[in-house]
Scaffold this motif. Structure first.
Motif, PDB file in Angstrom:
ATOM      1  N   PRO A 540      70.786  66.537  26.135  1.00 43.45           N
ATOM      2  CA  PRO A 540      69.762  66.612  25.123  1.00 43.45           C
ATOM      3  C   PRO A 540      68.496  67.680  25.502  1.00 43.45           C
ATOM      4  O   PRO A 540      68.227  68.204  24.643  1.00 43.45           O
ATOM      5  CB  PRO A 540      69.119  65.129  24.693  1.00 43.45           C
ATOM      6  N   THR A 543      69.337  71.272  24.794  1.00 44.33           N
ATOM      7  CA  THR A 543      69.219  71.423  23.620  1.00 44.33           C
ATOM      8  C   THR A 543      67.646  71.591  23.208  1.00 44.33           C
ATOM      9  O   THR A 543      67.494  72.607  22.262  1.00 44.33           O
ATOM     10  CB  THR A 543      69.796  70.297  22.691  1.00 44.33           C
ATOM     11  N   THR A 571      66.842  64.820  18.803  1.00 50.10           N
ATOM     12  CA  THR A 571      67.395  64.731  20.278  1.00 50.10           C
ATOM     13  C   THR A 571      66.239  64.084  21.142  1.00 50.10           C
ATOM     14  O   THR A 571      66.881  63.229  21.926  1.00 50.10           O
ATOM     15  CB  THR A 571      67.215  65.987  20.676  1.00 50.10           C
ATOM     16  N   ASP A 574      67.284  60.440  20.901  1.00 56.16           N
ATOM     17  CA  ASP A 574      68.518  59.765  21.516  1.00 56.16           C
ATOM     18  C   ASP A 574      68.076  59.886  23.130  1.00 56.16           C
ATOM     19  O   ASP A 574      68.560  58.753  23.482  1.00 56.16           O
ATOM     20  CB  ASP A 574      69.602  61.117  21.466  1.00 56.16           C
TER      21      ASP A 574
END
Length: 753
Positions: A540, A543, A571, A574
């Protein structure tokens, strides 16, 4: 031609008895015929009045004798015996009147020639009815001794008064030249009653009872024979007259023998049987028993007493206590006090004394003496060595248990505590007196045993009860102790369960060492978890970094920037979820334990579950036990477990054609536990995957963290329960939560929906 014993009549009665009785009857009948033949023309014809008085007087004497026997033993006689006794008094009165008004004596009223026959008929009718009632035992009401005597006197005397005062009350039975049909009809009626009683008696010939049915059977045959002799013209013949009276005399003899003589003998036989039975019982006692009467004369000594004293019963029976005392005393001075206690009829309990048996050998016995209300004195004794062996056995068992380091409890088959050892008392702080006769479940609650369900389950598995670990709280310092419990069944020689022996090893020190080892493992696990977290966060972050770089350029449009920002936000969520799950697993909050209704717990999550499953097209089924089960739990944590397991079930049935999820509850009162099942018809879980369930960061989902089930297992374990899984690939999965109850409503109501 059939033999006599093969005829239906004989088989109807008693096949082994009828032939002999008929032979006796024929013999008596032959004797009566011979006597009647020789006396009819001599004594009967020449001195008819005297002969009649002698025969009838003999019958009256037997009847009165039967009554007197019953009268003197009235309290010991049964109701049928009372009926026969007072009935025969009435028969004797009628026979006396029959004899008094016999025509040759000339004492009957003028013109009243058949008065004697009327009293004859009344006497025979009374005799027939009395025997009928006695044999069939129709009358079971006793009027009392004196009231019954009054009735037995008033009825015949009143009847006699009416018959004498009012001749027309009965039809004429005989004229100076002939017998009337009315007399024959009455004789037939009497014969019919005798015959009915004969049939009933014949069915019980081989039975032993108060009456001798064989003698009564003979008397009824003779009574019928006597009545036959007085029917029609035969009744006016001197021969038949004499024969009828001989049959009547024989009938009375057998009646006396069958009812009253047998009653006396029956009482003695019953008493003898009872005495023999009591003697056998006393001889079977494992203790020596000697009894003395109120004059201290020995009246009984059982087999064990003779065995202990090495003598025969004849060496004790009839001898006074002084004589037996001198024979057995080792030391007259030491035994003088015992003798004085005997003479004073004092109670002696468990007294150890030394004596010499009749062989001169010194022995020690445990003596007990009791004074009986009848004035008798009873001595009970047994060898002291035998008592000591039993006591030593119990002492040795207790010593062995106390020498065991482990905690030991011995219970009966109903889980009632019989004994415990010193280690149990030391570790738990409870003495034997505090736990004896208590139920094992109550003791578990007092010691706050963490796994009462496992203990109950182990006790039910008699063949191979499993070991299990549990914790208990000592009453000494209120500290938790870790124990390894090993229950074992106790069986008798027939391999029947009679109880349990439960051993518990204190493994608190071992657990401390294990905790140290676990801490080391946890450090290794932390490294693994750190690696897992790095793995879960690294992608993540990559990202986020990438899209952040895109946002820093001038070539993107506002729409693209908005989309990139949304991706970065998702993200970040998460990453946050991974961190929250990790913190929940690593640092679980303390449970807020309160009384919670298991049924209402399920009802509280129903609205949330039903809405979620309805929108996904999944059928939600319930099978809720309406019996109330109360548990100590943190309600919010249990809701978290239920929602997590249902969420997993929803994800497992997504690809099914007709998906469903079922929630079931139930109670196991024998284990004091309740269960919650979450079932689905989803893809299932393989055996290899089942072994890894609950392991942190193990997951089969694309976006799962592997911490959800770990948290569920941890919460249920803190509540003193466990979670089990039953699943096959392609056949669905069942998660079962088992929790201990503190209260159970045993009203067996349930509802399925």
């Amino acid at each position: 031609m059939k033999r006599l014993k093969d005829t239906p009549l004989v088989k109807f009665f008693a096949p082994t008895t009828i032939p002999g009785l008929l032979k006796n009857y024929l013999l008596i009948a032959a004797i009566c015929i011979i006597i009647a033949r020789f006396t009819a023309t001599t004594l009967w014809y020449a001195n008819i009045s005297l002969t009649h008085i002698i025969i009838e007087g003999s019958c009256i004497f037997i009847a009165l004798l039967a009554f007197l026997v019953m009268w003197t033993t009235h309290s010991m006689c049964s109701t049928p015996m009372h009926v026969v006794g007072f009935g025969f008094l009435m028969v004797a009165i009628f026979d006396l009147l029959h004899t008094y008004f016999y025509p040759p004596l000339g004492l009957y009223p003028v013109g009243y020639f058949d008065l004697t026959i009327r009293f004859w008929i009344l006497g025979r009718f009374t005799q027939a009815v009395v025997l009928f009632l006695a044999i069939h035992q129709f009358l079971q009401i006793s009027l009392g001794k004196w009231l019954s005597l009054g009735v037995a006197l008033v009825l015949p005397l009143l009847t006699a008064y009416l018959v004498i005062s009012y001749p027309a009350i009965m039809p004429v039975l005989i004229t100076e030249n002939d017998l009337t049909p009315a007399k024959a009809l009455m004789e037939y009626l009497i014969i019919a009653i005798f015959a009915i009683t004969l049939v009933s008696t014949g069915r019980h010939l081989n039975e032993n009872g108060v009456f001798s049915h064989k003698a009564i059977f003979m008397s009824l045959l003779l009574a019928i024979s006597a009545e036959v002799c007085f029917i029609g013209l035969a009744g006016t013949s001197p021969f038949y007259n004499a024969l009828g009276h001989m049959f009547k005399l024989s009938c009375y003899y057998y009646l006396y023998k069958g009812i009253f003589a047998s009653t006396i003998l029956y009482s003695y036989k019953t008493m003898a049987f009872a005495n023999q039975h009591n003697t056998n019982v006393l001889n079977g006692l494992p203790l020596g028993l000697v009894t003395f009467d109120n004059h201290f004369v020995c009246t009984f000594a059982n087999h064990e007493a003779c065995k202990i004293l090495q003598c025969t019963p004849q060496q004790l029976l009839g001898y006074k206590l002084d004589q037996i005392h001198r024979q057995l005393s080792c030391d007259n001075d030491s035994s003088a006090g015992i003798k004085n206690q005997f003479c004073a009829r004092d109670t002696i309990s468990n007294l150890l004394i030394s004596i010499r048996n009749y062989s001169g050998e010194p022995i020690k016995i445990i003596l007990n003496a009791r004074y009986l209300e009848t004035g008798a004195y009873m001595l009970l004794f047994s060898p002291a060595q035998k008592e000591q062996e039993l006591q030593n056995l119990q002492l040795q068992t207790r010593t062995i248990l106390d020498s065991v380091y482990d905690l030991v409890i011995l219970t009966d088959k109903n889980n009632r505590i019989i004994t415990c050892n010193k280690s149990f008392e030391k570790i738990t702080g409870l003495s034997l007196n505090q736990v004896k006769d208590q139920n094992l479940a109550k003791l578990c609650r007092k010691l706050q045993v963490s796994s009462p369900y496992n203990l109950s389950k182990s006790l039910l598995n008699v063949d191979s009860p499993p070991l299990f670990e549990a914790t208990l709280v000592s009453q000494v310092d209120q500290q938790k102790r870790e124990v390894l419990i090993n229950p074992s069944p106790v069986t008798n020689i027939d391999n029947q369960l009679i109880g349990y022996i439960i051993c518990a090893t204190d493994i608190s020190a071992l657990k401390n060492e294990q905790d140290k080892f676990l801490r080391q493992e946890k450090l290794a696990l932390v490294g693994q978890m750190a690696a897992g977290i790095v793995h879960e966060i690294k992608n993540p972050l990559t990202t986020i970094k990438g899209f952040s770089q895109f946002l820093g350029t001038d070539d993107i449009t506002p729409a693209e920037a908005k989309e990139f920002a949304k991706i970065i936000e998702e993200t970040t969520d998460d990453i946050n979820r991974v961190i929250i799950d990790f913190l929940t697993f690593a640092r679980p909050r303390a449970a807020d334990m309160k009384k919670v209704s298991a049924r209402r717990l399920i009802e509280s999550v129903q609205p949330m579950l039903e809405g979620t499953l309805f929108m996904r097209g999944i059928s939600l089924k319930y099978n809720i036990d309406k019996r109330e089960a109360t548990i100590m739990a943190d309600e919010s944590q249990l809701k978290q477990v239920l929602l997590n397991l249902v969420k997993n079930a929803i994800e497992a049935v997504q690809q099914e054609k007709n998906p469903w999820v079922r929630i079931s509850t139930g109670i196991k009162p024998q284990f004091n536990m309740m269960y919650i099942k979450i079932e689905d018809n989803g893809v299932g879980i393989s055996e290899a995957e089942q072994k890894c369930l609950g392991t942190p960061f193990f997951t089969t989902k694309e976006k799962g963290t592997g911490l959800g089930l770990s948290i569920c297992f941890q919460i249920i374990q803190e509540h003193g329960g466990n979670i089990s899984v039953n699943s096959q690939p392609g056949q669905g999965t069942t998660f079962t939560i088992l929790l201990p109850c503190i209260e159970i409503d045993k009203n067996p109501l349930s509802m399925s929906s």
